[in-house]
Design an enzyme around this catalytic site. Structure first.
Site, mmCIF file in Angstrom:
data_model
loop_
_atom_site.group_PDB
_atom_site.id
_atom_site.type_symbol
_atom_site.label_atom_id
_atom_site.label_comp_id
_atom_site.label_asym_id
_atom_site.label_seq_id
_atom_site.Cartn_x
_atom_site.Cartn_y
_atom_site.Cartn_z
ATOM 1 N N LYS A 130 37.986 35.380 33.336
ATOM 2 C CA LYS A 130 37.808 36.251 32.157
ATOM 3 C C LYS A 130 37.081 35.520 31.032
ATOM 4 O O LYS A 130 36.156 36.059 30.439
ATOM 5 C CB LYS A 130 39.178 36.687 31.593
ATOM 6 C CG LYS A 130 39.913 37.707 32.393
ATOM 7 C CD LYS A 130 41.121 38.235 31.609
ATOM 8 C CE LYS A 130 42.105 37.149 31.215
ATOM 9 N NZ LYS A 130 42.883 36.609 32.355
ATOM 10 N N ARG B 62 47.207 44.141 28.086
ATOM 11 C CA ARG B 62 47.887 43.576 29.243
ATOM 12 C C ARG B 62 49.154 44.342 29.595
ATOM 13 O O ARG B 62 49.824 43.993 30.559
ATOM 14 C CB ARG B 62 48.283 42.127 28.932
ATOM 15 C CG ARG B 62 47.442 41.092 29.651
ATOM 16 C CD ARG B 62 47.642 39.783 28.920
ATOM 17 N NE ARG B 62 47.643 38.676 29.812
ATOM 18 C CZ ARG B 62 46.752 37.678 29.719
ATOM 19 N NH1 ARG B 62 45.794 37.691 28.818
ATOM 20 N NH2 ARG B 62 46.834 36.665 30.522
ATOM 21 N N ARG C 120 42.057 23.594 36.788
ATOM 22 C CA ARG C 120 41.873 23.641 35.327
ATOM 23 C C ARG C 120 42.985 22.848 34.637
ATOM 24 O O ARG C 120 42.736 22.131 33.687
ATOM 25 C CB ARG C 120 41.869 25.094 34.843
ATOM 26 C CG ARG C 120 41.542 25.218 33.364
ATOM 27 C CD ARG C 120 41.362 26.654 32.942
ATOM 28 N NE ARG C 120 42.621 27.366 32.916
ATOM 29 C CZ ARG C 120 42.731 28.687 32.682
ATOM 30 N NH1 ARG C 120 41.642 29.406 32.492
ATOM 31 N NH2 ARG C 120 43.898 29.266 32.645
ATOM 32 N N ARG D 158 45.774 22.083 30.093
ATOM 33 C CA ARG D 158 46.355 23.269 29.464
ATOM 34 C C ARG D 158 47.801 23.423 29.923
ATOM 35 O O ARG D 158 48.080 23.424 31.123
ATOM 36 C CB ARG D 158 45.524 24.509 29.818
ATOM 37 C CG ARG D 158 45.746 25.635 28.819
ATOM 38 C CD ARG D 158 44.845 26.799 29.097
ATOM 39 N NE ARG D 158 45.632 27.959 29.451
ATOM 40 C CZ ARG D 158 45.126 29.167 29.634
ATOM 41 N NH1 ARG D 158 43.833 29.370 29.506
ATOM 42 N NH2 ARG D 158 45.902 30.178 29.928
ATOM 43 N N ARG E 296 52.998 33.635 35.779
ATOM 44 C CA ARG E 296 51.898 34.431 35.185
ATOM 45 C C ARG E 296 51.338 35.417 36.201
ATOM 46 O O ARG E 296 51.003 36.558 35.857
ATOM 47 C CB ARG E 296 50.801 33.510 34.659
ATOM 48 C CG ARG E 296 51.177 32.888 33.308
ATOM 49 C CD ARG E 296 50.529 31.544 33.112
ATOM 50 N NE ARG E 296 49.108 31.606 32.934
ATOM 51 C CZ ARG E 296 48.276 30.593 33.243
ATOM 52 N NH1 ARG E 296 48.744 29.484 33.767
ATOM 53 N NH2 ARG E 296 46.992 30.725 33.024
#
Ligand code: ADP
Length: 202
Positions: free
Chosen positions: A23, A98, A137, A143, A154
């Site tokens: 995204k 969402r 990532r 992160r 998630r």
């Protein structure tokens, strides 16, 4: 309620995809292509967390656990960015809405503000590939929520709370389902071709 795509010059696009689908990358590129503002709720929330604002202090525990931040908080954040006199014309909303409640509020805002949405871009990527990308990532950027346990949560939250929006937008004729696997350049050309077919072009 049906919604006719608006004819105004600047596009208003929504990006709807699970974590790790790309995204952020595609959202930034789309915003650049059309010369509109890129609004990523995850980025906005992370900024608030980093600067320890009241919003950030409330959002942090949800984000760390891989849960959604409560609707009223997210809605205030987004509507503050796109609302106003006059409301923002073109934009790419990345990671919002969402939940069905967010989608309904967004639709009400769009109609009331004469800023109906042109398209909802859904990026489809197989789950094992999502997990692989997110772990990578996490290793590269550190992160906080890109760890194995939080990634699984998630993805679960996405299926339960966000995936139902695909049908919500399909019913309204706004959904563009795009194959999000492969090279980011290839994904971007798939999106821009689909938008062109819909009459949204730069
Ligand atoms: P990802 O899609 O990889 O989870 P984001 O940066 O879009 O990354 O979101 C990170 C986190 O921010 C989410 O897990 C959630 O806690 C919060 N968040 C972002 N957008 C929303 C939203 N629209 N509603 C509720 N929470 C959100």
């Amino acid at each position: 309620m049906t919604q006719m795509a608006s004819t105004s010059a600047l596009p208003r696009l929504l990006l709807l995809a699970p974590p790790g689908a790309g995204k952020g990358t595609q959202g930034r590129r789309l915003a650049e292509l059309f010369g509109v503002t890129h609004i990523a709720t995850g980025d906005l929330l992370r900024e608030h967390v980093a600067t320890a604002t009241p919003v950030g202090r409330e959002a942090k525990s949800y984000m760390d656990a891989g849960e959604l931040v409560p609707d009223p908080l997210v809605l205030t954040l987004v509507l503050d960015r796109i609302g106003g006199e006059p409301p923002l014309d073109g934009f790419v909303l990345d990671g919002f809405p969402r939940t069905v409640a967010q989608a309904e509020a967004a639709m009400r805002w769009a109609v009331d503000s004469d800023r109906t949405f042109h398209a909802v871009v859904s990026l489809e990527v197989p789950t094992p590939e999502l997990i692989r990308r997110l772990l990578e990532r996490g290793r590269a950027s550190g992160r906080a929520d890109d760890n194995e346990v939080t990634i699984a949560e998630r993805l679960r939250v996405y299926e339960v709370k966000t995936a139902p929006l695909l049908a919500f937008y399909a019913r309204r004729g706004l959904l563009l389902e795009i194959d999000g696997s492969g090279d980011p350049d290839l994904v971007f050309s798939r999106i821009s071709e689909a938008l062109t077919r819909l009459g949204v072009s730069s």
